[in-house]
Design a protein around this motif. Structure first.
Motif, mmCIF file in Angstrom:
data_model
loop_
_atom_site.group_PDB
_atom_site.id
_atom_site.type_symbol
_atom_site.label_atom_id
_atom_site.label_comp_id
_atom_site.label_asym_id
_atom_site.label_seq_id
_atom_site.Cartn_x
_atom_site.Cartn_y
_atom_site.Cartn_z
ATOM 1 N N THR A 227 18.445 -2.856 23.552
ATOM 2 C CA THR A 227 19.751 -3.116 23.667
ATOM 3 C C THR A 227 20.101 -3.671 22.061
ATOM 4 O OG1 THR A 227 19.265 -5.438 24.201
ATOM 5 C CG2 THR A 227 20.042 -3.760 25.818
ATOM 6 N N ALA A 228 18.939 -4.171 21.374
ATOM 7 C CA ALA A 228 19.293 -4.762 19.967
ATOM 8 C C ALA A 228 19.619 -3.635 18.906
ATOM 9 C CB ALA A 228 18.013 -5.277 19.494
ATOM 10 N N PRO A 229 20.780 -3.892 17.954
ATOM 11 C CA PRO A 229 21.212 -2.858 17.112
ATOM 12 C C PRO A 229 19.918 -2.604 15.987
ATOM 13 C CG PRO A 229 22.130 -4.858 16.599
ATOM 14 C CD PRO A 229 21.516 -5.189 18.110
ATOM 15 N N GLU A 230 19.827 -1.466 15.702
ATOM 16 C CA GLU A 230 18.876 -1.039 14.463
ATOM 17 C C GLU A 230 19.175 -1.664 13.515
ATOM 18 O OE1 GLU A 230 16.367 1.481 13.672
ATOM 19 O OE2 GLU A 230 16.012 1.125 15.721
ATOM 20 N N PRO A 231 18.123 -2.428 12.639
ATOM 21 C CA PRO A 231 18.345 -3.146 11.352
ATOM 22 C C PRO A 231 18.748 -2.093 10.339
ATOM 23 C CG PRO A 231 15.999 -2.778 11.899
ATOM 24 C CD PRO A 231 16.816 -2.310 13.182
ATOM 25 N N THR A 232 19.537 -2.563 9.449
ATOM 26 C CA THR A 232 20.014 -1.748 8.406
ATOM 27 C C THR A 232 18.924 -1.015 7.591
ATOM 28 O OG1 THR A 232 22.200 -2.942 8.423
ATOM 29 C CG2 THR A 232 21.632 -1.290 6.554
ATOM 30 N N ARG A 233 18.864 0.226 7.514
ATOM 31 C CA ARG A 233 17.815 0.883 6.725
ATOM 32 C C ARG A 233 18.225 0.772 5.180
ATOM 33 N NH1 ARG A 233 13.235 0.337 9.648
ATOM 34 N NH2 ARG A 233 13.474 1.370 11.513
ATOM 35 N N VAL A 234 17.307 0.496 4.351
ATOM 36 C CA VAL A 234 17.762 0.644 2.464
ATOM 37 C C VAL A 234 16.771 1.880 2.413
ATOM 38 C CG1 VAL A 234 17.556 -0.509 0.654
ATOM 39 C CG2 VAL A 234 18.306 -1.783 2.695
ATOM 40 N N ASN A 235 17.523 2.669 1.585
ATOM 41 C CA ASN A 235 16.570 3.837 1.128
ATOM 42 C C ASN A 235 15.915 3.310 -0.299
ATOM 43 O OD1 ASN A 235 17.274 5.954 2.776
ATOM 44 N ND2 ASN A 235 19.141 6.385 1.821
ATOM 45 N N GLY A 236 14.679 3.506 -0.425
ATOM 46 C CA GLY A 236 13.866 2.948 -1.281
ATOM 47 C C GLY A 236 13.823 1.332 -1.487
ATOM 48 N N PRO A 237 12.944 0.948 -2.452
ATOM 49 C CA PRO A 237 12.724 -0.425 -2.610
ATOM 50 C C PRO A 237 14.151 -1.093 -3.254
ATOM 51 C CG PRO A 237 11.372 1.117 -4.435
ATOM 52 C CD PRO A 237 12.257 2.017 -3.372
ATOM 53 N N ASP B 186 6.000 5.893 9.037
ATOM 54 C CA ASP B 186 7.105 5.221 8.442
ATOM 55 C C ASP B 186 6.501 3.723 8.075
ATOM 56 O OD1 ASP B 186 9.152 6.881 8.461
ATOM 57 O OD2 ASP B 186 9.674 6.397 10.467
ATOM 58 N N THR B 187 5.206 3.569 8.404
ATOM 59 C CA THR B 187 4.491 2.263 8.054
ATOM 60 C C THR B 187 3.317 2.690 7.132
ATOM 61 O OG1 THR B 187 5.212 1.848 10.394
ATOM 62 C CG2 THR B 187 3.463 0.488 9.063
ATOM 63 N N ALA B 188 3.393 1.881 5.972
ATOM 64 C CA ALA B 188 2.283 1.907 5.121
ATOM 65 C C ALA B 188 0.993 1.412 5.659
ATOM 66 C CB ALA B 188 2.589 1.365 3.865
ATOM 67 N N LEU B 189 -0.117 1.755 5.355
ATOM 68 C CA LEU B 189 -1.590 1.304 5.482
ATOM 69 C C LEU B 189 -1.387 -0.391 5.608
ATOM 70 C CD1 LEU B 189 -4.055 3.691 4.152
ATOM 71 C CD2 LEU B 189 -3.172 3.585 6.262
ATOM 72 N N CYS B 190 -0.793 -0.794 4.432
ATOM 73 C CA CYS B 190 -0.872 -2.320 4.436
ATOM 74 C C CYS B 190 0.063 -2.982 5.321
ATOM 75 C CB CYS B 190 -0.509 -2.874 3.019
ATOM 76 S SG CYS B 190 1.284 -2.281 2.555
ATOM 77 N N GLY B 191 1.026 -2.139 6.278
ATOM 78 C CA GLY B 191 1.926 -2.596 7.201
ATOM 79 C C GLY B 191 3.426 -2.776 6.645
ATOM 80 N N LYS B 192 3.506 -2.397 5.583
ATOM 81 C CA LYS B 192 4.799 -2.247 4.906
ATOM 82 C C LYS B 192 5.674 -1.219 5.478
ATOM 83 C CE LYS B 192 8.201 -2.998 1.502
ATOM 84 N NZ LYS B 192 8.896 -4.172 1.427
ATOM 85 N N ASP B 193 6.865 -1.440 5.983
ATOM 86 C CA ASP B 193 7.789 -0.557 6.658
ATOM 87 C C ASP B 193 8.393 0.398 5.305
ATOM 88 O OD1 ASP B 193 9.716 1.131 7.733
ATOM 89 O OD2 ASP B 193 10.846 -0.502 8.496
ATOM 90 N N GLY C 142 12.298 5.764 4.810
ATOM 91 C CA GLY C 142 13.138 6.138 4.012
ATOM 92 C C GLY C 142 12.826 6.156 2.478
ATOM 93 N N TRP C 143 11.613 5.819 2.138
ATOM 94 C CA TRP C 143 11.194 5.565 0.699
ATOM 95 C C TRP C 143 10.751 7.105 0.415
ATOM 96 C CZ3 TRP C 143 8.254 1.082 -1.293
ATOM 97 C CH2 TRP C 143 9.014 -0.168 -0.883
ATOM 98 N N PRO C 144 10.876 7.233 -0.858
ATOM 99 C CA PRO C 144 10.476 8.675 -1.441
ATOM 100 C C PRO C 144 8.960 8.812 -1.206
ATOM 101 C CG PRO C 144 10.893 7.085 -3.311
ATOM 102 C CD PRO C 144 11.511 6.558 -2.069
ATOM 103 N N TRP C 145 8.631 10.055 -1.283
ATOM 104 C CA TRP C 145 7.069 10.544 -0.949
ATOM 105 C C TRP C 145 6.281 10.363 -2.072
ATOM 106 C CZ3 TRP C 145 4.702 10.813 3.527
ATOM 107 C CH2 TRP C 145 5.577 11.110 4.624
ATOM 108 N N ASN C 146 6.695 10.611 -3.156
ATOM 109 C CA ASN C 146 5.775 10.722 -4.466
ATOM 110 C C ASN C 146 6.507 10.145 -5.422
ATOM 111 O OD1 ASN C 146 3.428 12.278 -3.420
ATOM 112 N ND2 ASN C 146 4.761 14.044 -3.064
ATOM 113 N N PRO C 147 6.829 8.997 -5.387
ATOM 114 C CA PRO C 147 7.462 8.200 -6.493
ATOM 115 C C PRO C 147 6.406 7.922 -7.900
ATOM 116 C CG PRO C 147 6.753 6.468 -4.884
ATOM 117 C CD PRO C 147 6.573 7.994 -4.237
#
Ligand code: ZN
Length: 62
Positions: free
Chosen positions: A3-13, A30-37, A40-45
């Motif tokens: 029931t909780a609303p989705e947190p606002t997603r930010v594109n990229g850093p 959607d989750t990096a190996l280190c646990g970072k969400d 929406g981040w670019p694939w090959n920055p």
């Protein structure tokens, strides 16, 4: 259903200090190996790799 609303997603850093290339897996792209969400981040920055992700990637395949 949640029931909780989705947190606002930010594109990229959100700041220059966040511009690090995190590594994701096919199981959880959607989750990096280190646990970072990284939703929406670019694939090959053109940024340096996250050293925590690199360490974890090496330990997974060694
Ligand atoms: Zn990382």
């Amino acid at each position: 259903m949640p029931t909780a609303p989705e947190p606002t997603r930010v594109n990229g850093p959100t700041s220059e200090g966040e511009q690090i290339c995190h590594i994701v897996t096919e199981e959880d792209p959607d989750t990096a190996l280190c646990g970072k969400d990284v939703t929406g981040w670019p694939w090959n920055p053109p940024w340096p790799y996250c050293v925590v992700c690199l360490d974890l990637l090496q330990s997974r395949f060694s």
